[in-house]
Motif scaffolding. Structure first.
Motif, PDB file in Angstrom:
ATOM      1  N   MET A 136      26.658  -0.982   6.624  1.00  0.00           N
ATOM      2  CA  MET A 136      26.582  -2.361   6.163  1.00  0.00           C
ATOM      3  C   MET A 136      25.149  -2.681   5.734  1.00  0.00           C
ATOM      4  O   MET A 136      24.217  -2.367   6.463  1.00  0.00           O
ATOM      5  CB  MET A 136      26.937  -3.329   7.290  1.00  0.00           C
ATOM      6  N   ASP A 137      25.015  -3.340   4.618  1.00  0.00           N
ATOM      7  CA  ASP A 137      23.688  -3.784   4.222  1.00  0.00           C
ATOM      8  C   ASP A 137      23.411  -5.159   4.862  1.00  0.00           C
ATOM      9  O   ASP A 137      24.266  -5.743   5.527  1.00  0.00           O
ATOM     10  CB  ASP A 137      23.516  -3.800   2.704  1.00  0.00           C
ATOM     11  N   GLU A 138      22.199  -5.657   4.669  1.00  0.00           N
ATOM     12  CA  GLU A 138      21.776  -6.918   5.291  1.00  0.00           C
ATOM     13  C   GLU A 138      22.714  -8.071   4.928  1.00  0.00           C
ATOM     14  O   GLU A 138      23.111  -8.859   5.800  1.00  0.00           O
ATOM     15  CB  GLU A 138      20.329  -7.245   4.891  1.00  0.00           C
ATOM     16  N   ASP A 139      23.083  -8.187   3.653  1.00  0.00           N
ATOM     17  CA  ASP A 139      23.967  -9.277   3.231  1.00  0.00           C
ATOM     18  C   ASP A 139      25.321  -9.193   3.922  1.00  0.00           C
ATOM     19  O   ASP A 139      25.859 -10.207   4.370  1.00  0.00           O
ATOM     20  CB  ASP A 139      24.163  -9.268   1.705  1.00  0.00           C
ATOM     21  N   GLN A 140      25.876  -7.999   4.035  1.00  0.00           N
ATOM     22  CA  GLN A 140      27.175  -7.829   4.692  1.00  0.00           C
ATOM     23  C   GLN A 140      27.081  -8.185   6.182  1.00  0.00           C
ATOM     24  O   GLN A 140      27.985  -8.813   6.732  1.00  0.00           O
ATOM     25  CB  GLN A 140      27.678  -6.395   4.516  1.00  0.00           C
ATOM     26  N   LYS A 141      25.992  -7.780   6.830  1.00  0.00           N
ATOM     27  CA  LYS A 141      25.783  -8.126   8.244  1.00  0.00           C
ATOM     28  C   LYS A 141      25.704  -9.641   8.402  1.00  0.00           C
ATOM     29  O   LYS A 141      26.318 -10.209   9.309  1.00  0.00           O
ATOM     30  CB  LYS A 141      24.494  -7.488   8.780  1.00  0.00           C
ATOM     31  N   ARG A 142      24.939 -10.270   7.518  1.00  0.00           N
ATOM     32  CA  ARG A 142      24.788 -11.730   7.575  1.00  0.00           C
ATOM     33  C   ARG A 142      26.129 -12.428   7.405  1.00  0.00           C
ATOM     34  O   ARG A 142      26.458 -13.360   8.160  1.00  0.00           O
ATOM     35  CB  ARG A 142      23.816 -12.215   6.503  1.00  0.00           C
ATOM     36  N   PRO A 157      11.796 -13.414   9.164  1.00  0.00           N
ATOM     37  CA  PRO A 157      11.765 -13.856   7.761  1.00  0.00           C
ATOM     38  C   PRO A 157      13.011 -14.645   7.376  1.00  0.00           C
ATOM     39  O   PRO A 157      14.099 -14.394   7.893  1.00  0.00           O
ATOM     40  CB  PRO A 157      11.672 -12.551   6.968  1.00  0.00           C
ATOM     41  N   THR A 158      12.830 -15.600   6.477  1.00  0.00           N
ATOM     42  CA  THR A 158      13.948 -16.368   5.928  1.00  0.00           C
ATOM     43  C   THR A 158      14.444 -15.632   4.690  1.00  0.00           C
ATOM     44  O   THR A 158      13.658 -15.389   3.774  1.00  0.00           O
ATOM     45  CB  THR A 158      13.495 -17.790   5.550  1.00  0.00           C
ATOM     46  N   PRO A 159      15.720 -15.270   4.672  1.00  0.00           N
ATOM     47  CA  PRO A 159      16.254 -14.575   3.485  1.00  0.00           C
ATOM     48  C   PRO A 159      16.129 -15.440   2.235  1.00  0.00           C
ATOM     49  O   PRO A 159      16.161 -16.662   2.303  1.00  0.00           O
ATOM     50  CB  PRO A 159      17.725 -14.361   3.837  1.00  0.00           C
ATOM     51  N   GLU A 160      15.960 -14.775   1.098  1.00  0.00           N
ATOM     52  CA  GLU A 160      15.841 -15.496  -0.168  1.00  0.00           C
ATOM     53  C   GLU A 160      17.153 -16.155  -0.561  1.00  0.00           C
ATOM     54  O   GLU A 160      17.155 -17.254  -1.102  1.00  0.00           O
ATOM     55  CB  GLU A 160      15.384 -14.545  -1.279  1.00  0.00           C
ATOM     56  N   LYS A 161      18.256 -15.484  -0.277  1.00  0.00           N
ATOM     57  CA  LYS A 161      19.572 -16.009  -0.656  1.00  0.00           C
ATOM     58  C   LYS A 161      20.262 -16.622   0.554  1.00  0.00           C
ATOM     59  O   LYS A 161      20.230 -16.073   1.649  1.00  0.00           O
ATOM     60  CB  LYS A 161      20.470 -14.892  -1.185  1.00  0.00           C
ATOM     61  N   SER A 162      20.909 -17.750   0.320  1.00  0.00           N
ATOM     62  CA  SER A 162      21.702 -18.363   1.395  1.00  0.00           C
ATOM     63  C   SER A 162      23.039 -17.634   1.495  1.00  0.00           C
ATOM     64  O   SER A 162      23.441 -16.902   0.576  1.00  0.00           O
ATOM     65  CB  SER A 162      21.946 -19.843   1.096  1.00  0.00           C
ATOM     66  N   ILE A 163      23.726 -17.854   2.585  1.00  0.00           N
ATOM     67  CA  ILE A 163      25.063 -17.285   2.762  1.00  0.00           C
ATOM     68  C   ILE A 163      25.971 -17.747   1.623  1.00  0.00           C
ATOM     69  O   ILE A 163      26.738 -16.959   1.074  1.00  0.00           O
ATOM     70  CB  ILE A 163      25.653 -17.699   4.135  1.00  0.00           C
ATOM     71  N   LYS A 164      25.872 -19.020   1.259  1.00  0.00           N
ATOM     72  CA  LYS A 164      26.714 -19.552   0.178  1.00  0.00           C
ATOM     73  C   LYS A 164      26.449 -18.836  -1.142  1.00  0.00           C
ATOM     74  O   LYS A 164      27.380 -18.559  -1.902  1.00  0.00           O
ATOM     75  CB  LYS A 164      26.513 -21.065   0.038  1.00  0.00           C
ATOM     76  N   GLN A 165      25.192 -18.509  -1.431  1.00  0.00           N
ATOM     77  CA  GLN A 165      24.859 -17.770  -2.654  1.00  0.00           C
ATOM     78  C   GLN A 165      25.482 -16.375  -2.625  1.00  0.00           C
ATOM     79  O   GLN A 165      26.033 -15.928  -3.625  1.00  0.00           O
ATOM     80  CB  GLN A 165      23.334 -17.647  -2.814  1.00  0.00           C
ATOM     81  N   ILE A 166      25.399 -15.710  -1.484  1.00  0.00           N
ATOM     82  CA  ILE A 166      25.972 -14.363  -1.348  1.00  0.00           C
ATOM     83  C   ILE A 166      27.491 -14.426  -1.527  1.00  0.00           C
ATOM     84  O   ILE A 166      28.080 -13.590  -2.226  1.00  0.00           O
ATOM     85  CB  ILE A 166      25.612 -13.738   0.017  1.00  0.00           C
ATOM     86  N   ARG A 195      29.203 -16.642  -3.230  1.00  0.00           N
ATOM     87  CA  ARG A 195      29.485 -16.881  -4.660  1.00  0.00           C
ATOM     88  C   ARG A 195      29.334 -15.602  -5.471  1.00  0.00           C
ATOM     89  O   ARG A 195      30.172 -15.286  -6.313  1.00  0.00           O
ATOM     90  CB  ARG A 195      28.549 -17.959  -5.221  1.00  0.00           C
ATOM     91  N   GLU A 196      28.261 -14.851  -5.200  1.00  0.00           N
ATOM     92  CA  GLU A 196      28.026 -13.597  -5.921  1.00  0.00           C
ATOM     93  C   GLU A 196      29.171 -12.613  -5.684  1.00  0.00           C
ATOM     94  O   GLU A 196      29.636 -11.963  -6.625  1.00  0.00           O
ATOM     95  CB  GLU A 196      26.708 -12.962  -5.484  1.00  0.00           C
ATOM     96  N   GLN A 197      29.621 -12.519  -4.437  1.00  0.00           N
ATOM     97  CA  GLN A 197      30.708 -11.586  -4.123  1.00  0.00           C
ATOM     98  C   GLN A 197      32.013 -12.026  -4.779  1.00  0.00           C
ATOM     99  O   GLN A 197      32.778 -11.199  -5.250  1.00  0.00           O
ATOM    100  CB  GLN A 197      30.872 -11.433  -2.612  1.00  0.00           C
ATOM    101  N   LYS A 198      32.248 -13.326  -4.808  1.00  0.00           N
ATOM    102  CA  LYS A 198      33.445 -13.864  -5.454  1.00  0.00           C
ATOM    103  C   LYS A 198      33.417 -13.534  -6.951  1.00  0.00           C
ATOM    104  O   LYS A 198      34.414 -13.110  -7.525  1.00  0.00           O
ATOM    105  CB  LYS A 198      33.511 -15.381  -5.231  1.00  0.00           C
ATOM    106  N   ASN A 199      32.252 -13.732  -7.568  1.00  0.00           N
ATOM    107  CA  ASN A 199      32.096 -13.425  -8.997  1.00  0.00           C
ATOM    108  C   ASN A 199      32.249 -11.934  -9.266  1.00  0.00           C
ATOM    109  O   ASN A 199      32.835 -11.549 -10.273  1.00  0.00           O
ATOM    110  CB  ASN A 199      30.748 -13.927  -9.521  1.00  0.00           C
ATOM    111  N   LEU A 200      31.728 -11.093  -8.368  1.00  0.00           N
ATOM    112  CA  LEU A 200      31.897  -9.648  -8.516  1.00  0.00           C
ATOM    113  C   LEU A 200      33.371  -9.275  -8.490  1.00  0.00           C
ATOM    114  O   LEU A 200      33.830  -8.461  -9.280  1.00  0.00           O
ATOM    115  CB  LEU A 200      31.172  -8.899  -7.388  1.00  0.00           C
TER     116      LEU A 200
END
Length: 156
Positions: free
Chosen positions: A1-7, A129-138, A140-145
């Motif tokens: 799992m990458d960081e976004d998937q873990k989050r 550290p505060t991630p650059e992307k919010s959960i909501k952004q991730i 949306r990106e996954q939905k678009n993918l």
């Protein structure tokens, strides 16, 4: 799992367990929205060395309407998930009643999680550290993918 998937995975768990925590707090006497905000701040104060939700938002340079949990890395989310699950368990197992006792319990659990991180030599949550992307952004990106993959798939 990458960081976004873990989050995403831990944030999904947080949503479930926050509902359980709300129910346990309500059963213990935390009734109004203001009561619940105070209760939540007690947990944050314990985990974040005295910082309130407002302080955490300022520390992360978040806007007033941004959800703090959407701007946490997996390590910080996991610490908050542990705080949430353990507070809910404590409220129910110890049959804690009354706003003051409930708030104190949430603070104590948050502080215990913080103390454990310290003993283990980990980074305090407010220093992660505060991630650059919010959960909501991730999301949306996954939905678009997903949409793009469906559009590119050959029709049968």
């Amino acid at each position: 799992m990458d960081e976004d998937q873990k989050r995403l995975a831990i944030r999904k768990e947080m949503k479930k367990h926050n509902k359980l925590l709300v129910a346990a707090a309500k059963d213990a006497g935390v009734k109004s929205g203001l009561d619940y905000a105070i209760f939540q701040n007690c947990g944050y104060k314990g985990l974040y060395g005295g910082m309130t939700a407002k302080d955490i938002k300022a520390n992360k340079y978040l806007g007033k309407n941004d959800d703090i949990l959407d701007y946490m890395g997996h390590e910080e989310l996991a610490a908050n998930l542990f705080r949430t699950t353990q507070t809910e368990a404590k409220l129910r197992c110890e049959h804690i009643q009354g706003k003051e006792k409930t708030n104190q319990a949430h603070y104590e659990v948050g502080k215990e999680v913080r103390d454990t991180i310290s003993r283990l030599g980990g980074t305090m949550p407010e220093n992660l550290p505060t991630p650059e992307k919010s959960i909501k952004q991730i999301e949306r990106e996954q939905k678009n993918l997903g949409k793009n993959k469906q559009q590119k798939a050959p029709h049968q």
